[in-house]
Design a protein around this motif. Structure first.
Motif, PDB file in Angstrom:
ATOM      1  N   PHE A 209      67.406 -13.661 102.000  1.00 21.96           N
ATOM      2  CA  PHE A 209      66.107 -13.501 102.647  1.00 21.96           C
ATOM      3  C   PHE A 209      65.436 -14.847 102.834  1.00 21.96           C
ATOM      4  O   PHE A 209      65.609 -15.754 102.025  1.00 21.96           O
ATOM      5  CB  PHE A 209      65.184 -12.609 101.802  1.00 21.96           C
ATOM      6  CG  PHE A 209      65.618 -11.185 101.748  1.00 21.96           C
ATOM      7  CD1 PHE A 209      65.308 -10.312 102.769  1.00 21.96           C
ATOM      8  CD2 PHE A 209      66.372 -10.714 100.682  1.00 21.96           C
ATOM      9  CE1 PHE A 209      65.723  -9.001 102.730  1.00 21.96           C
ATOM     10  CE2 PHE A 209      66.787  -9.407 100.628  1.00 21.96           C
ATOM     11  CZ  PHE A 209      66.462  -8.544 101.654  1.00 21.96           C
TER      12      PHE A 209
ATOM     13  N   GLY B  63      64.705  -9.506 114.254  1.00 20.85           N
ATOM     14  CA  GLY B  63      66.122  -9.399 114.609  1.00 20.85           C
ATOM     15  C   GLY B  63      66.486 -10.337 115.750  1.00 20.85           C
ATOM     16  O   GLY B  63      67.521 -11.018 115.710  1.00 20.85           O
TER      17      GLY B  63
ATOM     18  N   ARG C 257      66.359 -13.894 114.422  1.00 17.06           N
ATOM     19  CA  ARG C 257      67.519 -14.151 113.562  1.00 17.06           C
ATOM     20  C   ARG C 257      68.768 -14.403 114.403  1.00 17.06           C
ATOM     21  O   ARG C 257      69.562 -15.299 114.103  1.00 17.06           O
ATOM     22  CB  ARG C 257      67.742 -12.963 112.631  1.00 17.06           C
ATOM     23  CG  ARG C 257      68.833 -13.182 111.629  1.00 17.06           C
ATOM     24  CD  ARG C 257      68.899 -12.029 110.645  1.00 17.06           C
ATOM     25  NE  ARG C 257      69.917 -12.264 109.649  1.00 17.06           N
ATOM     26  CZ  ARG C 257      70.859 -11.400 109.328  1.00 17.06           C
ATOM     27  NH1 ARG C 257      70.894 -10.216 109.901  1.00 17.06           N
ATOM     28  NH2 ARG C 257      71.753 -11.705 108.412  1.00 17.06           N
TER      29      ARG C 257
ATOM     30  N   GLN D 104      67.794 -12.734 106.244  1.00 22.29           N
ATOM     31  CA  GLN D 104      66.872 -11.793 106.874  1.00 22.29           C
ATOM     32  C   GLN D 104      65.486 -12.434 106.859  1.00 22.29           C
ATOM     33  O   GLN D 104      65.086 -13.022 105.858  1.00 22.29           O
ATOM     34  CB  GLN D 104      66.826 -10.479 106.090  1.00 22.29           C
ATOM     35  CG  GLN D 104      68.110  -9.700 106.083  1.00 22.29           C
ATOM     36  CD  GLN D 104      68.343  -9.002 107.395  1.00 22.29           C
ATOM     37  OE1 GLN D 104      67.411  -8.610 108.081  1.00 22.29           O
ATOM     38  NE2 GLN D 104      69.607  -8.844 107.752  1.00 22.29           N
TER      39      GLN D 104
END
Length: 133
Positions: free
Chosen positions: A48, A79, A82, A96
């Motif tokens: 994370f 998302g 990322r 994440q």
């Protein structure tokens, strides 16, 4: 000496730079205010990345409303961001993303006001004390 600047710190700095660019140029949502990525904290296992942001409200919004809207937009775009980070940063595992509002700026502003009020009160009491002598 090598321990002073760990791998997770270097990754966090790189993610901060990349995210600032991506949010500025790639996220096209009118609810998003002017966002500054103030700090990124990456977990040891790279699972994370906690991204701390500050928000400057736009379009006459209330600050609290702008913060909530910006966090919603960024968490929904996590998302996408990322995926873009995967293209730009060469890591085996991309963390994440979790976005949080950075309250240190507001806390510092509050402490500054408290210090100023204490100084004004001290100056007023010392002025009153010299008038009586």
């Amino acid at each position: 000496m090598a321990r002073d600047y760990s791998r997770t710190s270097r990754i966090a700095d790189q993610l901060q730079r990349e995210l600032a660019q991506l949010i500025q140029f790639e996220v096209k949502d009118p609810r998003l205010g002017m966002v500054t990525v103030s700090h990124v904290k990456v977990s040891k296992d790279l699972g994370f990345a906690d991204v701390y942001i500050t928000v400057l409200p736009l379009n006459g919004k209330d600050e609290a409303e702008a913060i909530v809207d910006s966090l919603k937009v960024l968490n929904n775009a996590a998302g996408f961001l990322r995926g873009e980070l995967c293209r730009n940063v060469k890591l085996r595992v991309m963390p994440q993303l979790r976005f949080h509002f950075d309250e240190t700026i507001e806390r510092g502003r509050h402490l500054h006001h408290l210090i100023e009020a204490a100084i004004r009160k001290e100056n007023q009491s010392s002025d009153n004390g010299t008038d009586e002598e």
